[in-house]
Design an enzyme around this catalytic site. Structure first.
Site, PDB file in Angstrom:
ATOM      1  N   SER A 161      72.885 114.729 -79.289  1.00 21.03           N
ATOM      2  CA  SER A 161      73.197 113.707 -80.289  1.00 21.03           C
ATOM      3  C   SER A 161      73.160 112.367 -79.569  1.00 21.03           C
ATOM      4  O   SER A 161      72.192 112.053 -78.884  1.00 21.03           O
ATOM      5  CB  SER A 161      74.559 113.995 -80.927  1.00 21.03           C
ATOM      6  N   TYR A 211      68.732 106.116 -87.964  1.00 21.53           N
ATOM      7  CA  TYR A 211      68.939 106.824 -86.699  1.00 21.53           C
ATOM      8  C   TYR A 211      70.365 107.357 -86.647  1.00 21.53           C
ATOM      9  O   TYR A 211      70.591 108.533 -86.323  1.00 21.53           O
ATOM     10  CB  TYR A 211      68.664 105.895 -85.517  1.00 21.53           C
ATOM     11  N   LYS A 216      71.719 111.361 -86.554  1.00 21.82           N
ATOM     12  CA  LYS A 216      72.595 111.889 -85.510  1.00 21.82           C
ATOM     13  C   LYS A 216      73.945 112.329 -86.078  1.00 21.82           C
ATOM     14  O   LYS A 216      74.531 113.317 -85.609  1.00 21.82           O
ATOM     15  CB  LYS A 216      72.781 110.848 -84.398  1.00 21.82           C
TER      16      LYS A 216
END
Length: 304
Positions: free
Chosen positions: A152, A166, A170
């Protein structure tokens, strides 16, 4: 809550590692580290297998494969190729889901194609590889189990301006990994570790980052995303960050120390500091809204 990683993990002396995104950066460092360990086997994958030329072609313990995590057929083919290559010795002890990239820019300007591509690689790619690995690990007759590292980021815990999709990808990796970890039967001996590095000295801010078209409404130097870009640029110029080999060393240590595996592993003092600060703010916020939140105070509640 169902506990996770309840037993110490014991890495086999002839462990097989399956690593994605091995062309550069963290993936390359992990592949190189595993390849240097006597007795261990390595399945190194990348979209372009020519990028794996740094690995020995003549070492039978190393298998280099082309794999695109966004393509289910490609993932299935890679696992089959590994099974065919190693034959009776085929097993997967450790998976490192590292393939990914960053999408940055003004959220209003992100296209449907860009946002879906980000999730296909960072989230669904991780999902595809993990599910194939679980299938192998849970069917082991001797409860050999395995360890799955899902890479991650600090960005999976703390969100900053200009990287909304993004962060979303994650955050999805974090929540999905924790949920799946809690689904595992203890007898399967399958362990999960969500790795949360901060600034690693890779090409993540260059070739591994895609940028959206700028949006005129966010162009001002006083906009939060522009200020963050300036801050990050200064940090890169100053050499802030740590080497990918440091990540490889830590992951190998976690796998090989015969101890319980942490569900989450922040990497760097900066990551620990920022995550701690966020948790403290969240606790303060909970206190602030506790009276509003208690809408079920006079009803039967779940025991947790």
């Amino acid at each position: 809550m169902n506990p996770v990683n309840t037993k110490p993990y014991q890495l086999s002396a002839d462990a097989t590692w399956f690593v994605t995104g091995c062309s550069t950066g963290i993936g390359r460092a992990i592949a190189s580290h595993v390849a240097s360990q006597p007795g261990h086997r390595l399945i190194a994958t990348a979209r372009d297998p020519s990028s794996l030329s740094y690995l020995d072609d003549d070492n039978p313990a190393i298998l280099k494969l082309a794999m695109d995590v966004t393509n289910p057929s490609s993932v299935n083919a890679a696992f089959k190729a590994a099974a065919d290559y190693f034959g009776d010795k085929y097993y997967i002890d450790v998976v490192v889901n590292n393939a990914g990239y960053s999408l940055s820019g003004d959220t209003e300007s992100v296209t449907e194609h860009e946002m879906h591509d980000e999730f296909e690689t960072n989230f669904f790619g991780t999902v595809r590889v993990t599910l194939k690995a679980i299938e192998v690990m849970r069917q082991s007759k001797d409860h050999r189990g395995g360890l799955i590292f899902n890479i991650s980021s600090l960005a999976g815990i703390c969100a900053f301006p200009g990287h909304a999709f993004y962060h979303a990808s994650k955050f999805a990796v974090e929540g999905w990994s924790e949920s799946v970890a809690r689904e595992m039967h203890p007898d399967w001996n399958i362990h999960f570790c969500i790795v949360e590095p901060s600034a690693v000295k890779t090409n993540f801010e260059t070739t591994s980052k895609k940028r959206t078209q700028p949006h005129e409404a966010y162009a001002g130097a006083d906009m939060p995303a522009r200020q963050l870009e300036t801050f990050v640029k200064k940090g890169l110029e100053a050499g802030v960050g740590f080497e990918p080999s440091a990540v490889a060393n830590v992951l190998y240590k976690v796998a090989s120390r015969n101890e319980k595996v942490p569900l989450r592993l922040p990497l760097s003092a900066t990551a620990v500091k920022l995550i701690t600060a966020k948790l403290q703010v969240q606790l303060q916020d909970l206190e602030t809204v506790s009276e509003l939140s208690a809408i079920d105070v006079h009803q039967v509640q779940f025991k947790v």
